[in-house]
Design a protein around this motif. Structure first.
Motif, PDB file in Angstrom:
ATOM      1  N   ARG A 175       0.826  -1.212   0.000  1.00 46.96           N
ATOM      2  CA  ARG A 175       0.000   0.000   0.000  1.00 46.96           C
ATOM      3  C   ARG A 175       0.859   1.260   0.000  1.00 46.96           C
ATOM      4  O   ARG A 175       0.512   2.250  -0.646  1.00 46.96           O
ATOM      5  CB  ARG A 175      -0.950  -0.009   1.200  1.00 46.96           C
ATOM      6  CG  ARG A 175      -2.111  -0.975   1.022  1.00 46.96           C
ATOM      7  CD  ARG A 175      -3.078  -0.949   2.187  1.00 46.96           C
ATOM      8  NE  ARG A 175      -4.182  -1.877   1.949  1.00 46.96           N
ATOM      9  CZ  ARG A 175      -5.099  -2.196   2.855  1.00 46.96           C
ATOM     10  NH1 ARG A 175      -5.042  -1.664   4.068  1.00 46.96           N
ATOM     11  NH2 ARG A 175      -6.067  -3.048   2.555  1.00 46.96           N
ATOM     12  N   GLU A 176       1.978   1.243   0.714  1.00 54.56           N
ATOM     13  CA  GLU A 176       2.863   2.405   0.691  1.00 54.56           C
ATOM     14  C   GLU A 176       3.469   2.600  -0.696  1.00 54.56           C
ATOM     15  O   GLU A 176       3.663   3.728  -1.147  1.00 54.56           O
ATOM     16  CB  GLU A 176       3.953   2.253   1.741  1.00 54.56           C
ATOM     17  CG  GLU A 176       3.503   2.549   3.156  1.00 54.56           C
ATOM     18  CD  GLU A 176       3.028   3.985   3.321  1.00 54.56           C
ATOM     19  OE1 GLU A 176       3.809   4.915   3.072  1.00 54.56           O
ATOM     20  OE2 GLU A 176       1.863   4.173   3.721  1.00 54.56           O
ATOM     21  N   GLY A 177       3.791   1.489  -1.376  1.00 55.17           N
ATOM     22  CA  GLY A 177       4.279   1.613  -2.746  1.00 55.17           C
ATOM     23  C   GLY A 177       3.242   2.227  -3.656  1.00 55.17           C
ATOM     24  O   GLY A 177       3.541   3.100  -4.476  1.00 55.17           O
ATOM     25  N   ALA A 178       1.982   1.787  -3.519  1.00 55.63           N
ATOM     26  CA  ALA A 178       0.892   2.350  -4.327  1.00 55.63           C
ATOM     27  C   ALA A 178       0.730   3.842  -4.049  1.00 55.63           C
ATOM     28  O   ALA A 178       0.478   4.636  -4.968  1.00 55.63           O
ATOM     29  CB  ALA A 178      -0.405   1.609  -4.030  1.00 55.63           C
ATOM     30  N   ILE A 189       9.780   5.035  -3.478  1.00 56.51           N
ATOM     31  CA  ILE A 189       8.745   4.168  -2.921  1.00 56.51           C
ATOM     32  C   ILE A 189       9.065   3.869  -1.463  1.00 56.51           C
ATOM     33  O   ILE A 189       8.181   3.781  -0.630  1.00 56.51           O
ATOM     34  CB  ILE A 189       8.586   2.899  -3.783  1.00 56.51           C
ATOM     35  CG1 ILE A 189       7.879   3.305  -5.093  1.00 56.51           C
ATOM     36  CG2 ILE A 189       7.814   1.824  -3.065  1.00 56.51           C
ATOM     37  CD1 ILE A 189       7.497   2.162  -5.981  1.00 56.51           C
ATOM     38  N   TYR A 190      10.358   3.767  -1.148  1.00 54.42           N
ATOM     39  CA  TYR A 190      10.787   3.722   0.247  1.00 54.42           C
ATOM     40  C   TYR A 190      12.113   4.454   0.363  1.00 54.42           C
ATOM     41  O   TYR A 190      12.918   4.437  -0.545  1.00 54.42           O
ATOM     42  CB  TYR A 190      10.962   2.283   0.757  1.00 54.42           C
ATOM     43  CG  TYR A 190       9.657   1.549   0.835  1.00 54.42           C
ATOM     44  CD1 TYR A 190       8.757   1.806   1.858  1.00 54.42           C
ATOM     45  CD2 TYR A 190       9.320   0.631  -0.128  1.00 54.42           C
ATOM     46  CE1 TYR A 190       7.545   1.168   1.904  1.00 54.42           C
ATOM     47  CE2 TYR A 190       8.103  -0.016  -0.083  1.00 54.42           C
ATOM     48  CZ  TYR A 190       7.220   0.253   0.941  1.00 54.42           C
ATOM     49  OH  TYR A 190       6.012  -0.375   0.977  1.00 54.42           O
ATOM     50  N   ASP A 191      12.328   5.081   1.518  1.00 52.53           N
ATOM     51  CA  ASP A 191      13.624   5.687   1.814  1.00 52.53           C
ATOM     52  C   ASP A 191      14.341   4.757   2.783  1.00 52.53           C
ATOM     53  O   ASP A 191      14.227   4.873   3.993  1.00 52.53           O
ATOM     54  CB  ASP A 191      13.427   7.066   2.430  1.00 52.53           C
ATOM     55  CG  ASP A 191      14.741   7.765   2.676  1.00 52.53           C
ATOM     56  OD1 ASP A 191      15.790   7.156   2.383  1.00 52.53           O
ATOM     57  OD2 ASP A 191      14.735   8.903   3.154  1.00 52.53           O
ATOM     58  N   TRP A 192      15.063   3.808   2.209  1.00 53.47           N
ATOM     59  CA  TRP A 192      15.676   2.781   3.053  1.00 53.47           C
ATOM     60  C   TRP A 192      16.802   3.306   3.925  1.00 53.47           C
ATOM     61  O   TRP A 192      17.257   2.627   4.823  1.00 53.47           O
ATOM     62  CB  TRP A 192      16.183   1.633   2.173  1.00 53.47           C
ATOM     63  CG  TRP A 192      15.075   0.740   1.721  1.00 53.47           C
ATOM     64  CD1 TRP A 192      14.471  -0.243   2.438  1.00 53.47           C
ATOM     65  CD2 TRP A 192      14.434   0.754   0.461  1.00 53.47           C
ATOM     66  NE1 TRP A 192      13.473  -0.837   1.682  1.00 53.47           N
ATOM     67  CE2 TRP A 192      13.437  -0.245   0.467  1.00 53.47           C
ATOM     68  CE3 TRP A 192      14.593   1.527  -0.695  1.00 53.47           C
ATOM     69  CZ2 TRP A 192      12.615  -0.500  -0.621  1.00 53.47           C
ATOM     70  CZ3 TRP A 192      13.768   1.271  -1.779  1.00 53.47           C
ATOM     71  CH2 TRP A 192      12.793   0.274  -1.729  1.00 53.47           C
TER      72      TRP A 192
END
Length: 240
Positions: free
Chosen positions: A180-183, A215-218
């Motif tokens: 959902r965070e990617g979407a 999409i994420y800040d790893w």
């Protein structure tokens, strides 16, 4: 008004899909894919990270499929993206086009099986069941909200997507929160990209002026540093 210019509505969370089933080594895999090919959505490995480019129409299709993955713990979501048309201004030597597969954590898919699964999916006699899938609007996180990783390590792990690259495919394994965070990032790009692209400052590829999201800040926590960033950017409709 065309679909690519329309505001986000309930119909934006509806997508035509093909459902296929593949049996391999005694296990049946249910696979969801777009009913028709993506024309303006591509994925590349570029140096030490991954670049996804979308326009509004196909970006919404891709984002809805990410939301569908969040609701489908027993299905793979397969996005054939290697054969998409080239993105203008992108495609330097050494950049590798990739397909994308979203894998529910509960399926415990071994990446080495993917190539054989894909071969059977794409065989000329492979059966397909065409459907229209809908996702409730409440499944899409607020696209205006900042990305916040929970401080609690156990909760933060729910957002982690395990990365595997096999047979020219980026396989992302995770759960509901991660997909959902990617979407959310993809839908944000499809919302903010078109007005930005209408300005004279817009650059299709260039971090100063284009519309993009990680999409994420790893880099925000050590647990997220085991693989490179996946970055999604808006690109106006390119030649088909």
């Amino acid at each position: 008004m065309t679909a690519s210019r329309a505001p986000l509505t309930r119909d934006s969370l509806r997508v035509k899909i093909a459902v296929q089933r593949v049996r391999l080594a005694g296990t049946e895999y249910r696979v969801i894919r777009p009913a028709r090919p993506l024309k303006n959505g591509s994925l590349h490995k570029a140096g030490g990270h991954y670049e996804m480019y979308v326009d509004r129409t196909d970006g919404r299709r891709i984002g809805t499929l990410w939301l569908l993955a969040a609701r489908s713990p027993r299905s793979l979501v397969y996005l054939p993206m290697r054969t998409a048309p080239a993105v203008p201004g992108f495609g330097a030597e050494g950049e590798q086009p990739l397909d994308l597969v979203l894998v529910p954590r509960a399926m415990q898919l071994r990446p080495s099986r993917w190539n054989r699964i894909r071969e059977r999916l794409n065989a000329g006699n492979a059966a397909r069941e065409l459907r229209t899938a809908s996702v409730p609007e409440r499944d899409l996180p607020d696209i205006e909200a900042d990305d916040i990783i929970p401080d609690n390590p156990k909760e933060a792990k729910k957002f982690v997507l395990r990365k595997d690259v096999y047979a020219e495919t980026l396989l992302l394994t995770g759960g509901t929160a991660g997909f959902r965070e990617g979407a959310k990032a993809i839908f944000a790009v499809t919302k903010d990209g078109p007005p930005a692209a209408a300005t004279g400052f817009y650059q299709p590829v260039g971090c100063n002026y284009h519309t993009c999201r990680a999409i994420y800040d790893w880099d925000t926590t050590p647990d997220f540093r085991d693989w490179e960033q996946l970055h999604v950017a808006f690109c106006p409709q390119w030649s088909r």
